[in-house]
Design an enzyme around this catalytic site. Structure first.
Site, PDB file in Angstrom:
ATOM      1  N   GLU A 194     -26.970  26.284  -6.710  1.00 47.12           N
ATOM      2  CA  GLU A 194     -28.081  25.969  -7.627  1.00 47.12           C
ATOM      3  C   GLU A 194     -28.286  24.445  -7.620  1.00 47.12           C
ATOM      4  OE1 GLU A 194     -26.802  26.022 -11.744  1.00 47.12           O
ATOM      5  OE2 GLU A 194     -28.811  26.502 -12.475  1.00 47.12           O
ATOM      6  N   LYS A 212     -35.383  30.815 -12.092  1.00 49.01           N
ATOM      7  CA  LYS A 212     -34.322  31.205 -13.045  1.00 49.01           C
ATOM      8  C   LYS A 212     -34.890  31.684 -14.378  1.00 49.01           C
ATOM      9  CE  LYS A 212     -29.979  29.247 -14.883  1.00 49.01           C
ATOM     10  NZ  LYS A 212     -29.125  28.034 -14.806  1.00 49.01           N
ATOM     11  N   ASN A 236     -23.838  26.003 -11.207  1.00 56.31           N
ATOM     12  CA  ASN A 236     -23.220  24.745 -11.664  1.00 56.31           C
ATOM     13  C   ASN A 236     -22.628  25.086 -13.024  1.00 56.31           C
ATOM     14  OD1 ASN A 236     -24.473  21.925 -10.245  1.00 56.31           O
ATOM     15  ND2 ASN A 236     -25.728  23.751  -9.980  1.00 56.31           N
ATOM     16  N   GLU A 246     -31.092  22.544 -19.927  1.00 57.26           N
ATOM     17  CA  GLU A 246     -31.981  23.407 -19.129  1.00 57.26           C
ATOM     18  C   GLU A 246     -33.161  23.909 -19.952  1.00 57.26           C
ATOM     19  OE1 GLU A 246     -30.636  26.021 -16.011  1.00 57.26           O
ATOM     20  OE2 GLU A 246     -28.581  25.545 -16.593  1.00 57.26           O
ATOM     21  N   ASN A 264     -36.342  26.050 -12.429  1.00 51.27           N
ATOM     22  CA  ASN A 264     -35.072  26.001 -11.702  1.00 51.27           C
ATOM     23  C   ASN A 264     -35.162  27.129 -10.667  1.00 51.27           C
ATOM     24  OD1 ASN A 264     -32.428  26.093 -10.854  1.00 51.27           O
ATOM     25  ND2 ASN A 264     -31.558  25.846 -12.896  1.00 51.27           N
TER      26      ASN A 264
HETATM   27  N1  CDV Z   1     -26.135  26.177 -14.799  1.00 52.65           N
HETATM   28  C1  CDV Z   1     -25.792  27.161 -15.632  1.00 52.65           C
HETATM   29  O1  CDV Z   1     -26.560  28.101 -15.836  1.00 52.65           O
HETATM   30  N2  CDV Z   1     -24.584  27.070 -16.240  1.00 52.65           N
HETATM   31  C2  CDV Z   1     -24.110  27.999 -17.220  1.00 52.65           C
HETATM   32  C3  CDV Z   1     -23.155  27.351 -18.189  1.00 52.65           C
HETATM   33  C4  CDV Z   1     -23.824  26.433 -19.110  1.00 52.65           C
HETATM   34  C5  CDV Z   1     -22.417  28.376 -19.024  1.00 52.65           C
HETATM   35  C6  CDV Z   1     -23.403  29.175 -16.573  1.00 52.65           C
HETATM   36  O2  CDV Z   1     -23.702  30.314 -16.973  1.00 52.65           O
HETATM   37  O3  CDV Z   1     -22.513  28.988 -15.741  1.00 52.65           O
END
Ligand code: CDV
Length: 313
Positions: free
Chosen positions: A47, A127, A197, A146, A110
């Site tokens: 991502e 996303k 991430n 986000e 995203n």
């Molecule tokens: N980039 C993400 O979506 N990260 C979320 C964190 C914040 C929990 C994840 O679900 O991994």
């Protein structure tokens, strides 16, 4: 004829704020070459693979925020990745921040794309499950913005006939939601590509560190099994400017077993021969949807978002 697809998860170590797109593309190209040398036809990058995980930084300067986004894909900086992948005959999944205009309105998503070995764009996903917050959390060790920087994706969860199978995409937090996988499962998905991430620390509630990896894997393993699909999950990980994120990139079989897993928190390629026909017996037996799903009892899933407790007697 066997439908074995050799796939790579191309994990990225940290990308710091000071790292340029050109430096990142060089690393992606090195991973692409390594995946090709390992005999892969499809490589899954993380991502937001072109920049640091910028939602950890608060900014009110739209120009500064927009600098993390791509207005063209491919653009001048990403073109070498597309060119080399085509030369090598390799397909890829790439996550990035997308800045576009739709019906005269500027949109921020995203996004991930799936590119065919001949360079053709197979599909795009935006996303849907955006985690975090939109306000500035002054007491938090870092932000997860986000909900401020992106809009909820507007393309649903499509799947595509590609790589001799049926392929879907999702992004990071989407992997924790059974709905993500079930909607693709109902379209016969056989391989879900995803990047993530995931900060090592949960800023919303203190958690033992090991739970971050446990939850990462348990959700994807369960969703793979419950839908009879391969999952190829690729992290961006390690400490970006001192802020650690988990690794644990993996390739999960339709049985729910982890077939291959990254060992480092750095740039690393893992590869596996995914037998797409292995999906079939799960889909025909224990998770034969046609025979066993009872949709007349599932209405609440689409009628209700949050919990409504039964009345107190
Ligand atoms: N980039 C993400 O979506 N990260 C979320 C964190 C914040 C929990 C994840 O679900 O991994």
């Amino acid at each position: 004829m066997s439908r074995t697809l050799r796939v790579a998860a191309a994990q990225l170590g940290p990308i710091h704020l000071a790292d340029s797109r050109a430096q990142v593309i060089k690393r992606l190209l090195a991973l692409l070459e390594e995946a090709h040398a390992a005999g892969c036809r499809l490589v899954v990058f993380p991502e937001l693979a072109l920049t640091t995980f910028f939602p950890r930084w608060w900014s009110e300067d739209q120009a500064e925020i927009d600098a993390y986004f791509e207005t063209e894909m491919p653009g001048p900086e990403t073109q070498p990745l597309f060119d080399r992948a085509k030369e090598l005959g390799m397909g890829f999944y790439l996550g990035y921040a997308e800045l576009t205009e739709e019906a005269g309105k500027v949109r921020h998503f995203n996004t991930s794309i799936l590119v065919a070995p001949d360079g053709r764009l197979i599909g795009k996903y935006r996303k849907i499950h955006l985690p975090g917050h939109s306000e500035h959390l002054l007491d938090a060790p870092f932000q997860h913005l986000e909900k401020k920087y992106f809009e909820v994706g507007n393309l649903g969860f499509p799947v595509w006939r590609a790589f001799d199978g049926i392929v879907g995409m999702c992004i990071c937090n989407d992997r924790r939601w059974p709905e993500t996988f079930r909607v693709m499962g109902l379209q016969g998905v056989e391989l879900v590509a995803l990047g993530y991430n995931t900060p090592t620390e949960n800023i919303h509630h203190p958690e033992p560190v090991h739970l971050r990896m446990f939850h990462n894997h348990v959700t994807m393993q369960a969703n793979a099994y419950q839908n009879g699909t391969w999952v190829v999950a690729t992290a961006k990980c390690g400490a970006e400017d001192g802020f650690p994120m988990i690794g644990g990139s993996c390739i999960i079989a339709p049985t729910g077993e982890i077939a291959a897993q990254a060992l480092t928190e750095d740039d690393e390629v893992i590869a596996f021969n995914c037998d797409l026909d292995l999906c079939d017996y799960i889909k025909r037996t224990i998770f034969n949807f046609e025979k066993n799903r009872r949709i007349e009892h599932y209405g609440l899933i689409t009628e209700r978002t949050g919990v409504v407790l039964p009345p107190k007697s």
